[in-house]
Design a protein around this motif. Structure first.
Motif, PDB file in Angstrom:
ATOM      1  N   ASP A  77      37.714  48.969  40.426  1.00  0.00           N
ATOM      2  CA  ASP A  77      37.760  47.753  41.166  1.00  0.00           C
ATOM      3  C   ASP A  77      36.416  47.532  41.706  1.00  0.00           C
ATOM      4  OD1 ASP A  77      40.055  47.069  39.981  1.00  0.00           O
ATOM      5  OD2 ASP A  77      41.259  47.640  41.784  1.00  0.00           O
ATOM      6  N   THR A  79      34.770  44.322  44.457  1.00  0.00           N
ATOM      7  CA  THR A  79      35.113  43.279  45.230  1.00  0.00           C
ATOM      8  C   THR A  79      33.667  42.377  45.252  1.00  0.00           C
ATOM      9  OG1 THR A  79      36.713  44.182  46.549  1.00  0.00           O
ATOM     10  CG2 THR A  79      35.768  42.153  47.168  1.00  0.00           C
ATOM     11  N   VAL A 141      38.400  39.960  43.188  1.00  0.00           N
ATOM     12  CA  VAL A 141      38.360  41.519  42.781  1.00  0.00           C
ATOM     13  C   VAL A 141      38.374  41.366  41.240  1.00  0.00           C
ATOM     14  CG1 VAL A 141      39.892  43.615  42.444  1.00  0.00           C
ATOM     15  CG2 VAL A 141      39.830  42.348  44.555  1.00  0.00           C
ATOM     16  N   ALA A 143      37.987  44.062  37.479  1.00  0.00           N
ATOM     17  CA  ALA A 143      38.359  45.472  37.134  1.00  0.00           C
ATOM     18  C   ALA A 143      37.209  45.636  36.259  1.00  0.00           C
ATOM     19  CB  ALA A 143      39.632  45.562  36.470  1.00  0.00           C
TER      20      ALA A 143
END
Length: 158
Positions: A77, A79, A141, A143
């Motif tokens: 992940d 941010t 967020v 992925a």
């Protein structure tokens, strides 16, 4: 195909183009094989045809291979901060006669301009739902996973 995959790959545009150009130059001795298409036995037309066709195919294969063969176990992940939101409105047209097109409504494309922690800024093509929930100045967020050729690929979040 390459352009659609490039939207989900976090890389500069010149890297896949460079791979395509390199593949075209490395296979340049095969340019005479394009005579069936160009109807010219030799010359600059076959060389240009070879570079454009082989370069485009190799560029698309590089990006598609990087995305489709990505390591599923390397998902992580990241941010990002939403810097800007943008909507583009495009007019749709439909054909009603031999040469006549009429307006057929509009379609919208949604974009988010995001900043990564390392300072990189990207413009991402997102869905309407993602666009509506995103807010300027807030974090989001994403992925990511490592692609087959080392380029990061967005798995979720757009």
């Amino acid at each position: 195909m390459g352009y659609l995959t490039l939207e989900k790959t976090l890389t500069a545009w010149w890297i896949p183009v460079g791979v395509g150009v390199a593949a075209g130059v490395l296979t340049l001795p095969l340019y005479r094989k394009w005579a069936w298409l160009t109807t010219v036995e030799g010359g600059i037309v076959n060389i240009l045809c070879h570079l454009v066709c082989v370069g485009s195919i190799c560029c698309a294969l590089f990006l598609t291979g990087n995305c489709r063969l990505a390591d599923a176990g390397s998902v992580y992940d990241v941010t990002v901060t939403v810097l800007d939101k943008r909507v583009e409105q495009h007019e749709k047209r439909r054909k009603v006669g031999k040469r006549t097109y009429v307006p057929d409504g509009v379609r919208y494309e949604y974009y988010l301009r995001v900043a990564f922690d390392n300072g990189a800024v990207e413009t991402l093509h997102v869905s309407r739902a993602v666009y509506q929930e995103a807010q300027k100045g807030k974090t989001k967020v994403l992925a990511l996973s490592r692609g087959a050729f080392g380029l990061p690929v967005i798995r979720k979040g757009i």
